[in-house]
Design an enzyme around this catalytic site. Structure first.
Site, PDB file in Angstrom:
ATOM      1  N   TYR A  31       2.090  -4.051  -8.756  1.00 20.43           N
ATOM      2  CA  TYR A  31       2.834  -2.833  -9.390  1.00 20.43           C
ATOM      3  C   TYR A  31       4.208  -2.927 -10.078  1.00 20.43           C
ATOM      4  O   TYR A  31       4.233  -2.448 -11.116  1.00 20.43           O
ATOM      5  CB  TYR A  31       2.913  -2.111  -8.017  1.00 20.43           C
ATOM      6  CG  TYR A  31       3.702  -0.625  -8.120  1.00 20.43           C
ATOM      7  CD1 TYR A  31       3.349   0.098  -9.185  1.00 20.43           C
ATOM      8  CD2 TYR A  31       4.644  -0.243  -6.890  1.00 20.43           C
ATOM      9  CE1 TYR A  31       4.017   1.582  -9.130  1.00 20.43           C
ATOM     10  CE2 TYR A  31       5.201   0.762  -7.079  1.00 20.43           C
ATOM     11  CZ  TYR A  31       4.758   1.882  -8.145  1.00 20.43           C
ATOM     12  OH  TYR A  31       5.462   3.091  -8.244  1.00 20.43           O
ATOM     13  N   GLU A  77      -0.773  -3.967  -7.061  1.00 20.62           N
ATOM     14  CA  GLU A  77      -0.447  -3.702  -5.602  1.00 20.62           C
ATOM     15  C   GLU A  77       0.859  -4.598  -5.465  1.00 20.62           C
ATOM     16  O   GLU A  77       0.893  -5.630  -5.919  1.00 20.62           O
ATOM     17  CB  GLU A  77      -1.480  -4.268  -4.523  1.00 20.62           C
ATOM     18  CG  GLU A  77      -2.634  -3.387  -4.530  1.00 20.62           C
ATOM     19  CD  GLU A  77      -3.718  -4.060  -3.161  1.00 20.62           C
ATOM     20  OE1 GLU A  77      -4.082  -3.065  -2.660  1.00 20.62           O
ATOM     21  OE2 GLU A  77      -3.673  -5.062  -3.138  1.00 20.62           O
ATOM     22  N   CYS A  78       2.130  -4.056  -4.854  1.00 18.88           N
ATOM     23  CA  CYS A  78       3.156  -4.769  -4.742  1.00 18.88           C
ATOM     24  C   CYS A  78       3.678  -5.367  -5.818  1.00 18.88           C
ATOM     25  O   CYS A  78       4.236  -4.827  -6.822  1.00 18.88           O
ATOM     26  CB  CYS A  78       3.177  -5.618  -3.481  1.00 18.88           C
ATOM     27  SG  CYS A  78       4.834  -6.100  -2.620  1.00 18.88           S
ATOM     28  N   GLY A  79       3.503  -6.790  -5.963  1.00 15.38           N
ATOM     29  CA  GLY A  79       4.029  -7.587  -7.151  1.00 15.38           C
ATOM     30  C   GLY A  79       3.369  -6.950  -8.253  1.00 15.38           C
ATOM     31  O   GLY A  79       4.070  -6.901  -9.589  1.00 15.38           O
ATOM     32  N   THR A 109       0.674   0.817  -6.199  1.00 14.61           N
ATOM     33  CA  THR A 109       1.194   0.991  -4.972  1.00 14.61           C
ATOM     34  C   THR A 109       2.233  -0.269  -4.442  1.00 14.61           C
ATOM     35  O   THR A 109       1.883  -1.383  -4.605  1.00 14.61           O
ATOM     36  CB  THR A 109       0.229   1.387  -3.903  1.00 14.61           C
ATOM     37  OG1 THR A 109      -0.366  -0.028  -3.580  1.00 14.61           O
ATOM     38  CG2 THR A 109      -0.581   2.459  -4.144  1.00 14.61           C
TER      39      THR A 109
END
Length: 436
Positions: A331, A327-329, A427
């Protein structure tokens, strides 16, 4: 029966978190059990709440969560003496389009739970106008009840007197006034406050804030203004499916943005969580059946991550046979490379083709509704996931199969689709709940 209050303000940066922590610790010093919540999607503040109260705090979110989920989460305050919900942004600030139960505004939670609002007002650069702002907030939405205000950063006794007189004339209670006090300022960085676990002196800072607030605020009057509250029976749980039975979870200063209610939901469903630290060059537990890399600050630790050979080789070996999600970082770390703010390019794990850069910063912020085009751990294709995105990275390449069609809160399609390659998915949004 607990006493419930919401701590809010006209805007961000006024002092909501500091007042929430100070009140919680001051009442705890008096022998009261205090439970905190965070209204909205901020994933940093709950750790500060836990540091102040000794009890885990979770997010409640009217855009992403249904009433049953919110009722289930707040029911943990049933055995507390005082329950505080810290708001986000300004009291009525949310998105334009209604979500599951509201717009994400703090006022939604205040009205839903029937808890009065204590406003933190910073009257810097004004005097009587502060009363007009408070009166406007009091009268804006009939279902939201104002308990009173705490003034923050007053310039002088004369300044305080002018503001107090105006608020009294408007029929608004003033619980106290705080002079400027640098010793209780919480340090910040680009995604918000520096995390509680990164501050060795956080306990002393909260104690000083509690001492200072107790000196200048009528704690008894604030407590008397709270609403008597007992939780309603929740018709359902958390609506969160764990991504696996045994989850290898990256957890350190670079991978720390994970919603507490998500971890609790996984455990409540019978999942086991085995943490590991990429910054300590640890790989995922090879007995796990899924690996999850939360967001955090990989951009501040990109060199260390790039040099962590055991972590990178361990993750690649894991992904040969089992799912890995970021997720985010997280990802970004699953991608090919990350360019830091100084323009230095660091090789990441290469499980996805994503390449990102902080050298050309641009803020991405807001709620996300994703319809999965392909499966990800815990969710099948076609699932509708609600989450929140907040980062400053720029996508240089996103070549893999799109994970989802992602919309913002207005319904507009956005470019941050997420990715899938083999067993790896990622994501930019942090998952909050699944639509059922």
């Amino acid at each position: 029966m607990a006493a419930g209050l919401v701590i809010s303000a006209p805007a961000s940066g006024v002092g909501k978190t500091t007042l929430t922590l100070a009140l919680a610790r001051a009442w705890r010093h008096r022998g009261l059990n205090v439970q905190c919540f965070k209204s909205g999607p901020d994933y940093i503040d709950p750790a500060f709440h836990a540091a102040a109260t000794g009890r885990a705090s979770v997010n409640v979110d009217s855009w992403a969560m249904d009433r049953g989920t919110i009722a289930h989460l707040v029911s943990r305050g049933a055995d507390a003496d005082v329950v505080l919900a810290e708001g986000s942004m300004g009291l009525f600030d949310g998105v334009a389009a209604r979500g599951v139960t509201g717009t994400g505004a703090t006022a939604d939670i205040a009205e839903m739970l029937g808890w009065p609002v204590v406003l933190v007002i910073d009257p810097s650069g004004q005097a009587q106008t502060a009363a007009a702002i408070a009166a406007g907030l009091r009268d804006y939405r009939p279902g939201v009840r104002l308990a009173g205000v705490v003034l923050n950063r007053v310039a002088s006794p004369r300044h305080e007197d002018l503001v107090r007189r105006a608020l009294n004339d408007a029929g608004i209670a003033v619980f106290g006034a705080l002079p400027r006090h640098a010793e209780i300022s919480l340090p910040k960085r680009h995604l918000g406050l520096v995390q509680a676990e990164e501050q060795a002196e956080i306990g002393k800072l909260i104690d000083e804030a509690a001492r200072f607030v107790a000196e200048h605020v009528d704690l008894d009057a604030v407590l008397r203004s709270a609403a008597s509250w007992s939780p309603q029976a929740a018709s359902n749980g958390l609506n969160v499916t764990p991504p696996g039975q045994r989850i290898a979870l990256a957890r350190d200063a670079a991978f720390s943005f994970v919603y507490p209610h998500m971890l609790e939901a996984w455990r409540a469903a019978g999942a086991e969580i085995a943490t590991f630290s990429p910054l300590a060059d640890e790989g995922p537990d090879m007995s796990a059946d899924v690996c999850w890399l939360p967001g955090g600050y990989p951009e501040l630790h990109a060199g260390t991550i790039a040099a962590s050979a055991r972590f990178r080789s361990g993750l690649r070996a894991f992904a040969e046979t089992r799912p890995v999600h970021g997720e985010c970082g997280g990802y970004m770390v699953l991608g090919t490379a990350l360019t830091d703010a100084d323009g230095v390019r660091h090789e990441m794990t290469g499980l996805l083709g994503l390449e990102t850069s902080f050298a050309r910063r641009r803020m991405h912020l807001g709620y996300r509704l994703a319809a999965l085009a392909v499966p990800m751990p815990g969710h099948q294709a076609g699932a509708r996931l609600r989450g929140h995105e907040f980062h400053y990275s720029t996508i240089l390449a996103q070549p893999d199969t799109p994970l989802a069609v992602v919309h913002d809160a207005t319904g507009a399609v956005i470019a941050e689709t997420g990715s899938r390659r083999g067993h790896a998915t990622g994501t930019f949004f942090h998952l909050i709940a699944e639509d059922r």
